[in-house]
Motif scaffolding. Sequence first.
Motif, PDB file in Angstrom:
ATOM      1  N   ASP A 199     -13.492 -29.745  26.008  1.00 36.26           N
ATOM      2  CA  ASP A 199     -14.877 -29.423  26.314  1.00 36.26           C
ATOM      3  C   ASP A 199     -15.299 -28.140  25.598  1.00 36.26           C
ATOM      4  O   ASP A 199     -15.910 -27.235  26.173  1.00 36.26           O
ATOM      5  N   TYR A 200     -14.962 -28.065  24.317  1.00 33.40           N
ATOM      6  CA  TYR A 200     -15.158 -26.856  23.526  1.00 33.40           C
ATOM      7  C   TYR A 200     -16.495 -26.873  22.808  1.00 33.40           C
ATOM      8  O   TYR A 200     -16.940 -27.915  22.323  1.00 33.40           O
ATOM      9  N   ARG A 201     -17.094 -25.702  22.696  1.00 31.88           N
ATOM     10  CA  ARG A 201     -18.317 -25.531  21.924  1.00 31.88           C
ATOM     11  C   ARG A 201     -18.210 -24.229  21.132  1.00 31.88           C
ATOM     12  O   ARG A 201     -17.991 -23.163  21.706  1.00 31.88           O
ATOM     13  N   PHE A 202     -18.309 -24.313  19.801  1.00 33.39           N
ATOM     14  CA  PHE A 202     -18.252 -23.123  18.967  1.00 33.39           C
ATOM     15  C   PHE A 202     -19.480 -22.256  19.211  1.00 33.39           C
ATOM     16  O   PHE A 202     -20.611 -22.730  19.215  1.00 33.39           O
ATOM     17  N   GLU A 203     -19.221 -20.966  19.408  1.00 30.85           N
ATOM     18  CA  GLU A 203     -20.293 -19.986  19.549  1.00 30.85           C
ATOM     19  C   GLU A 203     -19.918 -18.764  18.739  1.00 30.85           C
ATOM     20  O   GLU A 203     -18.874 -18.140  18.998  1.00 30.85           O
ATOM     21  N   LEU A 204     -20.715 -18.437  17.761  1.00 26.80           N
ATOM     22  CA  LEU A 204     -20.410 -17.330  16.863  1.00 26.80           C
ATOM     23  C   LEU A 204     -20.217 -16.035  17.651  1.00 26.80           C
ATOM     24  O   LEU A 204     -21.056 -15.650  18.464  1.00 26.80           O
ATOM     25  N   GLY A 205     -19.087 -15.376  17.416  1.00 26.79           N
ATOM     26  CA  GLY A 205     -18.801 -14.111  18.075  1.00 26.79           C
ATOM     27  C   GLY A 205     -18.183 -14.221  19.445  1.00 26.79           C
ATOM     28  O   GLY A 205     -17.945 -13.196  20.098  1.00 26.79           O
TER      29      GLY A 205
END
Length: 334
Positions: A199-205
């Motif tokens: 259930d991963y979501r890339f979020e910058l920083g």
Amino acid sequence: MNTPAPTQVAQRKLTTSAMIASIAEEGQRTTKAPFGHALARLADERPDVVGLSADLAKYTDMHVFREAHPDRFFQMGMAEQVMLGAAAGLAEVGLTPFASTYSVFATRRAYDFLCLDIAEPQLGVNVVGALPGLTTGYGPSHQATEDLAILRGMPGLTIVDPADSVDIEQAVPALAAHPGPTYMRLLRGAVPTVLDEYDYRFELGKAAELRGGRDVLFISTGLMTVRALTAAQELEDDHVDVAVLHVPTIKPFDRETVLRESAMGRLVVTLENHSVVGGLAESVASCLAFARQTARLVPIGLPDEFLAAGALPTLHDRYGLSVAAIKERVRREL
């Protein structure tokens, strides 16, 4: 017809295996060329997106973009400095360039152009470096074991180290939307597909906790996050409960999450496909030190030396990046 001698066959096989740059485990789900396909999809929606290559389109998956948008692709030849200078010019006129080459060439060979043409004026150029760390058996000329150390000190540069195809596919539009310069370590070819199970979501920083655990905290980045997840699952057989914190953005560093997760009394193990000098381990260590927070910290990464050439599985075992080596190190430290 001449039949080669057995020694000649063995030498040929060894030479061939040393060139393989795939980091997928046997039987692991993979996605082909996730960067190239993600960039091509983004360009379908954004006419400002352009691609550049320094004679390595096929080996950085930029060929997928080239075939989908030939009028927006620029082949610069074996001239990385020229490529980054041209990318800066394209950004100056309102385009969003993605410039791809091998990490060693983008960082060692073209550093000054990245620094003064792109980072100093804060242009929206996205530099994509393939073969980061120990993802090729070619030896020191192609192994970018120190690229993070080289670039972390560059003002205003965002640095991303994706773990798998899911990370790459989500990072591409995020980097394009970012107003300043970026550098992404690229996993190319058949790339493992793992993070969709978490259930991963890339979020910058931002760092992301992928699993919890009471005994050990793995803080990982890049392809080592996939290894960390496998090692954590297998350590359950030894009754060792391991949490995994994935850090896809090396700069800016998510100090708040790292400090919070490191404050629970667990053994903290950093895992990176990079030299232990100047990468994730030192980022975590300085983060803890400046906050006056203590934790027992064990770094797993590449040694401070030029690495050997050879077959990747052999090299990963030799330098401690394999799942088996990770588990053995944790058992010794507990």
